[in-house]
Design a protein around this motif. Structure first.
Motif, PDB file in Angstrom:
ATOM      1  N   PRO A   1       1.692  -6.728  -0.853  1.00  0.00           N
ATOM      2  CA  PRO A   1       1.376  -6.317   0.520  1.00  0.00           C
ATOM      3  C   PRO A   1       0.805  -4.896   0.591  1.00  0.00           C
ATOM      4  CG  PRO A   1       3.618  -7.205   0.398  1.00  0.00           C
ATOM      5  CD  PRO A   1       3.086  -7.117  -0.990  1.00  0.00           C
ATOM      6  N   TYR A   2       1.297  -4.012  -0.236  1.00  0.00           N
ATOM      7  CA  TYR A   2       0.784  -2.636  -0.239  1.00  0.00           C
ATOM      8  C   TYR A   2      -0.678  -2.603  -0.682  1.00  0.00           C
ATOM      9  CZ  TYR A   2       5.645  -1.216   0.257  1.00  0.00           C
ATOM     10  OH  TYR A   2       6.921  -1.056   0.690  1.00  0.00           O
ATOM     11  N   ILE A   3      -0.984  -3.377  -1.719  1.00  0.00           N
ATOM     12  CA  ILE A   3      -2.371  -3.424  -2.207  1.00  0.00           C
ATOM     13  C   ILE A   3      -3.281  -3.995  -1.130  1.00  0.00           C
ATOM     14  CG2 ILE A   3      -3.895  -4.533  -3.894  1.00  0.00           C
ATOM     15  CD1 ILE A   3      -1.603  -4.299  -5.914  1.00  0.00           C
ATOM     16  N   ALA A   4      -2.840  -5.047  -0.440  1.00  0.00           N
ATOM     17  CA  ALA A   4      -3.647  -5.634   0.641  1.00  0.00           C
ATOM     18  C   ALA A   4      -3.838  -4.622   1.763  1.00  0.00           C
ATOM     19  CB  ALA A   4      -2.974  -6.898   1.168  1.00  0.00           C
TER      20      ALA A   4
ATOM     21  N   GLN B   1       5.484  -7.115  -8.924  1.00  0.00           N
ATOM     22  CA  GLN B   1       4.136  -7.541  -8.563  1.00  0.00           C
ATOM     23  C   GLN B   1       4.128  -8.180  -7.176  1.00  0.00           C
ATOM     24  OE1 GLN B   1       2.430 -10.288 -11.355  1.00  0.00           O
ATOM     25  NE2 GLN B   1       0.339  -9.817 -10.733  1.00  0.00           N
ATOM     26  N   GLU B   2       5.117  -8.995  -6.896  1.00  0.00           N
ATOM     27  CA  GLU B   2       5.215  -9.624  -5.574  1.00  0.00           C
ATOM     28  C   GLU B   2       5.477  -8.578  -4.493  1.00  0.00           C
ATOM     29  OE1 GLU B   2       4.571 -12.753  -4.622  1.00  0.00           O
ATOM     30  OE2 GLU B   2       3.920 -13.047  -6.698  1.00  0.00           O
TER      31      GLU B   2
ATOM     32  N   HIS C   1      -7.471  -0.676   4.546  1.00  0.00           N
ATOM     33  CA  HIS C   1      -7.801   0.680   5.002  1.00  0.00           C
ATOM     34  C   HIS C   1      -9.064   1.218   4.326  1.00  0.00           C
ATOM     35  CE1 HIS C   1      -3.693   0.696   6.621  1.00  0.00           C
ATOM     36  NE2 HIS C   1      -4.127   1.677   7.432  1.00  0.00           N
ATOM     37  N   ILE C   2      -9.273   0.854   3.082  1.00  0.00           N
ATOM     38  CA  ILE C   2     -10.432   1.378   2.340  1.00  0.00           C
ATOM     39  C   ILE C   2     -11.714   0.640   2.717  1.00  0.00           C
ATOM     40  CG2 ILE C   2     -11.414   1.519   0.011  1.00  0.00           C
ATOM     41  CD1 ILE C   2      -8.739   2.361  -1.005  1.00  0.00           C
TER      42      ILE C   2
END
Length: 154
Positions: free
Chosen positions: A97-100, A92-93, A105-106
Motif C-alpha cells: 500500500p505504501y508503494i502504491a 512485502q504485503e 503521489h509521484i
C-alpha cells in the motif's frame, strides 16, 4: 681286491657325504636367509598396506563427520530460513500500500515534469535538426570527394 674296492667306495662315500653335508648346510643357510628376507619383505608390504588402509579409513571418517555436521547444520538453519522467508513475504504485503501511495503521489509530478520538458525538447530538436542535416550533407560530400581521389580498382 673286493675289499679294497669296497673300502675305496666307503672312503668316497664318506668324503662325498661330508662334502654334501656342507653343501646342504650352505644351501640351507642361503635358503634360510632368502626365506627370512621374503618374510621381512612381506611384513613390510603388509605394514604399508595396513597403514594405507588406516589412512583411507580415517579420511573416510573425516568426510563422513563433515557431511554429518553439514546435514545437522542444514537441519538447524532450515527453520530459520523458513521464518525469514515468511517475514519477508509479510513485509512485502505490508509495503504494497505504501508503494502504491508513493506511485499515486509521484505520477502527477512526473506528468507535470514531462509537460514542461516536452516543449523544450521539441524546440531544441527543431533548432538542432537543420544543423544535423547540414553535417550529414557535409560528410556525404567529403566521402564523395575522397572516393573521387582514390585510384580506380584494378
Amino acid at each position: 681286491m673286493k675289499f679294497s674296492l669296497v673300502a675305496a667306495f666307503v672312503v668316497l662315500a664318506v668324503a662325498y657325504g661330508t662334502e654334501a653335508g656342507s653343501v646342504v648346510k650352505r644351501d640351507a643357510q642361503t635358503d634360510l636367509e632368502k626365506l627370512t628376507q621374503l618374510i621381512n619383505d612381506m611384513s613390510a608390504s603388509i605394514n604399508s598396506a595396513t597403514q594405507d588402509m588406516v589412512e583411507k579409513v580415517k579420511a573416510l571418517e573425516v568426510t563422513n563427520t563433515a557431511q554429518t555436521y553439514i546435514d545437522d547444520s542444514r537441519a538447524q538453519i532450515q527453520p530459520l530460513v523458513d521464518k525469514v522467508q515468511a517475514e519477508a513475504a509479510k513485509l512485502q504485503e505490508q509495503v504494497k500500500p505504501y508503494i502504491a501511495n508513493i506511485e499515486d503521489h509521484i505520477k502527477p509530478l512526473t506528468d507535470n515534469f514531462q509537460a514542461q520538458v516536452k516543449p523544450l525538447t521539441d524546440n531544441f530538436q527543431a533548432q538542432v535538426q537543420p544543423l544535423t542535416d547540414i553535417m550529414e550533407k557535409f560528410f556525404q560530400q567529403v566521402m564523395d570527394q575522397t572516393k573521387a581521389l582514390l585510384p580506380p580498382p584494378q
